[in-house]
Design an enzyme around this catalytic site. Structure first.
Site, mmCIF file in Angstrom:
data_model
loop_
_atom_site.group_PDB
_atom_site.id
_atom_site.type_symbol
_atom_site.label_atom_id
_atom_site.label_comp_id
_atom_site.label_asym_id
_atom_site.label_seq_id
_atom_site.Cartn_x
_atom_site.Cartn_y
_atom_site.Cartn_z
ATOM 1 N N LYS A 289 0.846 -1.187 0.000
ATOM 2 C CA LYS A 289 0.000 0.000 0.000
ATOM 3 C C LYS A 289 0.885 1.241 0.000
ATOM 4 O O LYS A 289 1.786 1.374 0.816
ATOM 5 C CB LYS A 289 -0.920 0.002 1.226
ATOM 6 C CG LYS A 289 -1.989 1.085 1.190
ATOM 7 C CD LYS A 289 -3.035 0.887 2.267
ATOM 8 C CE LYS A 289 -4.129 1.935 2.155
ATOM 9 N NZ LYS A 289 -5.207 1.749 3.148
ATOM 10 N N GLU A 377 -20.534 -3.113 10.430
ATOM 11 C CA GLU A 377 -21.437 -2.179 11.086
ATOM 12 C C GLU A 377 -22.577 -2.890 11.805
ATOM 13 O O GLU A 377 -23.003 -2.465 12.893
ATOM 14 C CB GLU A 377 -22.011 -1.193 10.054
ATOM 15 C CG GLU A 377 -20.994 -0.228 9.481
ATOM 16 C CD GLU A 377 -20.192 -0.796 8.324
ATOM 17 O OE1 GLU A 377 -19.306 -0.093 7.818
ATOM 18 O OE2 GLU A 377 -20.460 -1.957 7.919
ATOM 19 N N ARG A 405 -26.024 0.546 6.794
ATOM 20 C CA ARG A 405 -25.875 -0.902 6.693
ATOM 21 C C ARG A 405 -26.363 -1.612 7.957
ATOM 22 O O ARG A 405 -26.533 -2.823 7.964
ATOM 23 C CB ARG A 405 -24.405 -1.243 6.440
ATOM 24 C CG ARG A 405 -23.771 -0.405 5.353
ATOM 25 C CD ARG A 405 -22.354 -0.807 5.064
ATOM 26 N NE ARG A 405 -22.317 -1.860 4.065
ATOM 27 C CZ ARG A 405 -21.202 -2.397 3.592
ATOM 28 N NH1 ARG A 405 -20.043 -1.975 4.034
ATOM 29 N NH2 ARG A 405 -21.247 -3.340 2.687
#
Length: 633
Positions: A289, A377, A405
């Site tokens: 990354k 979530e 969500r």
């Protein structure tokens, strides 16, 4: 923006076919060109940097080998898709990414034929790609490939595992590419892993395996004990050599990897071999990354979306960061630490947004009372509900667009049981350049419909601190929303006060026209009213503070005093604050002229917050125009 010079190879690339026409020897240089192009653009036009830098080779390899858009590709979330955008006829437009009228920061079907599915929230790629694969299978279109790229933490989301579980029971020709950039899954290294990958992707291995498999009946649904035994043998051998059970193989997906996802030659060789293998399969790649910018490689979290930076050194140059004012989430985090210090039954929960929600200090000081549950979530809310049943007061911190969500969990697990969970809704309202997938404009409307929940929105950070204290001293579900913006004051300390539930406040008494506000949009309204005062207008201003319970006493007063009422909210109008005010006044047979300002019944695109507020008519000038209009009637 300074002139950006494309690399020698990238300058000749405008379509995916141009990539396919390159000799393999040019592909490493193309990757370098793309990486530098992304760095140059994002250094002056901020976006999601580190994730896309790590996935450049993957984007090039996929375009080189597959035929998009006939084949389909879904980038989970979309943080990793910038190189793909550059190579799919959006290279010039990429300079305006996330700007009003420019390309979205996420894949969008409306934007390009190469974007087979719109993304922006985590853990959706496998489900959507599987749906495409099954749809083609139903229509006998078995010549197409369907690829889901998932990573950047998205594999921690429950939907990803649900989709894998389904894929393993199908014969769908789907390839899941797990881009492991160090966020969610431990890295596998060593020569043995590379050797096993080479063996399991080789023509010889797969020719023998498939020959034995076909002799045993192939991909039929009929039970065959020999097939079952053969599958167990293959699974056991892989587990034996790797030293661990393979979760993906246990779900009946062929697993390959891990391989170096930043080695373009190895990627192409492996993906080309996988094209010949039918059925559900998963390729595990390891990427860096932030690759190509040393500062981003060293600190990928900071450079996930760093704002402005120097394209050569990587040094952050974000001018906004030089402001002395903090952001709302920073004030929230500091206040939560203060509360947790005072009350030892406070805990904090976040679904993979520890830094973004301002909770790093909370984690440092109270590690056993701070829970990062990953991109989950639904679990975050139900876990909080479980804590609340045993006397803990959980402050569950979720971005507004992600809280959607967990809608069922709010209703069923929190509100229905009247559990004392404090739902802290960060990034509420129009959030700007992240666009339609990230605007937090629905929370007021959907929280409004749920019984037993207190719904509050502070006008500034001082009132946020008051509400955080007030929430602790209630015994019901308490939801408060606040934006991602800078705060409005620069004071170093503040003594919080408990607010009376459901009670608003009078800020300015006026004549004829009153403005009722909920949340930080109050500050736009106040500025508009102060400017109109110089024109001789005398407008009333009221901060309602609470959507539920609504301050009906204040509404009664306002409806008697003023002929005209304007409501303003940084959220959708249908079912929201203005709707509640109008509904109450109608029930009481009031005859006031009411104008509701907020988000109309449509999705709002990306752009700066100021630009989007203007489009919605809730910027200072838009509010002034509405006040003038209603006052003259």
């Amino acid at each position: 923006m300074k002139e950006i010079v494309e690399g020698n190879i990238l300058s000749n690339i405008n379509t995916p076919q141009d990539v396919k026409n390159l000799p393999p020897s040019d592909l490493p240089a193309l990757c370098l060109d793309i990486r530098q192009y992304i760095i140059d653009v994002l250094s002056e036009n901020p976006g999601h940097l580190a994730s896309s830098l790590g996935a450049v080779e993957l984007a090039v390899a996929l375009i080189y080998l597959f035929d998009f858009p006939k084949d389909t590709l879904v980038w989970d979330v979309g943080h990793q898709a910038y190189a793909y955008k550059v190579l799919t006829e959006r290279k010039k437009a990429f300079k305006n990414i996330r700007k009003l009228g420019g390309p979205s920061g996420f894949p969008r079907r409306e934007e390009s034929k190469y974007d087979s599915f719109g993304t922006g929230h985590a853990s959706t790629s496998i489900s959507s790609a599987l749906g495409m694969a099954v749809a083609d299978d139903l229509q006998n279109k078995n010549e197409f490939y369907h690829i889901a790229v998932i990573g950047d933490g998205s594999m921690t989301g429950g939907e990803a595992f649900e989709a894998l579980n389904h894929a393993g029971t199908s014969n769908a020709n789907i390839l899941v590419v797990l881009n492991d950039n160090g966020i969610s899954i431990d890295k596998g290294t060593g020569a043995l892993s590379q050797y096993l990958t080479y063996i399991t992707t080789s023509k010889t291995y797969n020719r023998i395996k498939n020959k034995i498999w076909n002799l045993l009946g192939g991909n039929t649904q009929a039970y065959n004990p020999h097939k079952t035994f053969f599958k167990k043998i293959i699974f056991s051998l892989k587990s034996l050599f790797s030293g661990k059970s393979n979760f993906f193989e246990a779900l009946n997906l062929r697993y390959f990897g891990p391989i170096d996802g930043n080695d373009i030659n190895q990627l192409i060789k492996t993906l080309d071999s996988l094209k010949k293998i039918q059925g559900p399969k998963l390729l595990h790649i390891i990427t860096k990354k932030g690759k190509g910018l040393q500062a981003a490689e060293n600190n990928p979290t900071t450079y996930h979306a760093p704002g402005l930076f120097d394209s050569i050194t990587g040094e952050l140059t974000n001018k906004k960061a030089q402001s002395s004012n903090k952001k709302f989430h920073e004030v929230f985090g500091e206040t939560l630490v203060d509360l947790a210090t005072k009350y030892d039954n406070i805990a904090c929960i976040t679904p993979a947004m520890l830094t973004g929600s301002g909770l790093n200090e909370m984690k440092k000081l109270f590690p056993t009372r701070t829970f990062d549950v990953g991109i989950a979530e639904e679990h975050a809310l139900t876990f909080s509900a479980g804590l609340a049943t045993r006397g803990v007061v959980p402050y569950c911190c979720v971005y507004s667009s992600f809280l959607q969500r967990a809608f069922d969990q709010i209703i069923h697990d929190v509100a229905l049981q009247k559990l004392h969970v404090v739902i802290c809704i960060d990034r509420a309202g129009l959030v700007g350049e992240d666009g339609a997938t990230h605007h937090g404009v629905f929370d007021l409307a959907y929280m409004n419909m749920i019984p037993n929940v207190i719904v509050a929105a502070p006008k500034d950070e001082l009132e946020l601190q008051d509400m955080m204290l007030t929430a602790y001293h209630t015994d019901k579900p308490f939801a408060m929303r606040y934006p991602r913006s800078k705060v409005f004051h620069s004071i170093s300390s503040y003594n919080s006060q408990i607010i009376d539930l459901g009670k608003g406040e009078t800020n300015i008494e006026g004549e004829n026209t009153a403005v009722l506000c909920l949340g930080t949009i109050f500050n736009n309204a106040k500025q508009a009213i102060m400017e109109l005062k110089t024109e001789g207008e005398n407008i009333g201003l009221y901060n309602m503070r609470f959507l539920k319970p609504l301050d009906t006493n204040l509404l009664d007063y306002v409806s008697e005093k003023y002929n005209n009422i304007i409501t303003i909210e940084d959220g959708v109008l249908k079912g929201g604050f203005g709707w509640s005010v109008e509904n109450y006044l109608t029930e009481k047979s009031k005859q006031n002229q009411v104008l509701c300002l907020g988000i109309e019944d449509k999705f709002i695109e990306h752009g700066s917050v100021e630009e989007l507020q203007k489009l919605c008519g809730i910027d200072i000038e838009g509010i002034k125009t509405s006040i003038r209009k209603i006052s003259k009637k």
